[in-house]
Design an enzyme around this catalytic site. Structure first.
Site: not given
Length: 366
Positions: A135-138, A100, A94, A165, A71
């Site tokens: 995360h991985d499971i999602n 940005r 993300r 992952d 920054k």
């Protein structure tokens, strides 16, 4: 005597922006292969450094680390000078975060047109889920992979983060970067590699999606050949409470397994799905009569595809691993040796540690 380059990626320079999950493992793999990678870790404005987090003793090996606060314009500009000299960049923010920060593809590719810009996310750079956390499971849950793993009548089993992952993420990011480097060397033009875990897992599920409409795969857990539904492709509990893995898919291997268990006279028919429940019960009863290591010794010299289920600590000391030197001990921590292996440019674990950005820029300027 001509010196041998350290790994097949010797001469490739990569900037790694601090991330979790697939990115550090991808950087480790490419660094082990000889790429010169600098990991840009976060630094709070107070100067507190946070690059040496849990897992870093292994995942951050073979490369140097520079702590920056992106920054701050001066530190961001210094990083841009380094990126100007790089062949590749990998990041795991993300979508939109790098933009940005003033480090998006439009900026860095304008400065360094041959750069390969690797972007690692769970959902991809576009789509209705792109900006959502996960995360991985999602990621596994939306690809169909999670639904297919586990016991019937119970919630799906979480398969560590190896499938999402590291399988759908790390390995596809590495493959994308390597393909990008080859293209850039041929054309002189870099590009963006949009690697998404959901895309990678979907690709790894190709066989099962091919089987689904043909009837070779039922969309239910533990009812198929490779998901524990087959009694000759699953795990069994032994007398000591430990387990063996049985994977005798081919008829000749199945016959060896049956012979080893002393069940030749039982008339068990491998292809008879209607008889699978009874076969499973019979195999379970026999495996329960001896401890795991006794079964392992009995089947060690056969093609019955019966092996002990080892713990992480046990796996390091198994004869196959020790004779092949599959693991190494570094700073007191057992860890996997570089993989895969190369005959002409062997990959090795390189040195790592914190360094100054100016020192890296000077090195890369040579």
């Amino acid at each position: 005597m001509t010196s041998v380059p350290r790994g097949p990626l010797a001469g490739i320079r990569i900037v790694e922006i601090d991330a979790i999950g697939p990115v550090p493992l991808a950087a480790m793999v490419m660094a082990d292969m000889g790429a010169d990678i600098v990991r840009i870790a976060r630094r709070a404005p107070t100067g507190a450094q946070v690059w040496n987090d849990v897992g870093g003793a292994v995942l951050y090996r073979s490369r140097s680390h520079v702590a920056l606060d992106l920054k701050l314009p001066a530190e961001r500009d210094a990083l841009l000078d380094l990126i100007d000299r790089a062949d590749g960049l990998i990041e795991g923010f993300r979508p939109g975060v790098m933009e940005r920060l003033g480090l998006g593809p439009d900026v860095v590719l304008a400065r360094n047109p041959r750069l390969v810009f690797g972007r690692m996310t769970g959902w991809g750079q576009a789509g209705p889920m792109a900006m959502r956390a996960g995360h991985d499971i999602n990621y596994l849950s939306l690809t169909g992979a999670l639904h297919a793993i586990g016991d019937p009548g119970a919630p799906p089993t979480v398969p560590l983060n190896l499938v999402g992952d590291y399988g759908g993420g790390t390995m596809f990011l590495v493959a994308g970067m390597l393909a990008g480097f080859l293209s850039a060397q041929r054309t002189g033009e870099g590009q963006v590699v949009d690697a998404a875990i959901t895309d990678g897992v979907g690709t790894m599920l190709s066989l099962f999606y091919a089987w689904l409409p043909t009837g070779h795969w039922a969309d239910e857990r533990a009812s198929n050949l490779l998901d524990g539904g087959a009694p000759f492709y699953r795990c069994y509990t032994c007398a000591d409470g430990r387990h063996v893995a049985v994977g005798c898919l081919e008829p000749q291997f199945f016959a060896e397994m049956i012979a080893g268990l002393g069940l030749e006279e039982r008339g068990l028919v491998q292809a008879d799905r209607a008889g699978w429940p009874a076969m499973e019960a019979e195999l379970a009863a026999v495996f329960a009569t001896r401890p795991r290591d006794e079964w392992a010794q009995m089947f060690a010299a056969t093609d019955a595809c019966v092996t002990p289920v080892l713990s992480l600590r046990e796996a390091v000391n198994h004869r196959q691993a020790t004779e092949r030197s599959s693991f190494t001990v570094r700073d007191g921590i057992a860890q996997a040796a570089p993989a895969p292996r190369f005959s002409a440019t062997p990959a090795v674990i390189g040195s790592d540690g914190e360094t100054g950005l100016s020192a890296v820029i000077d090195r890369w300027a040579r």
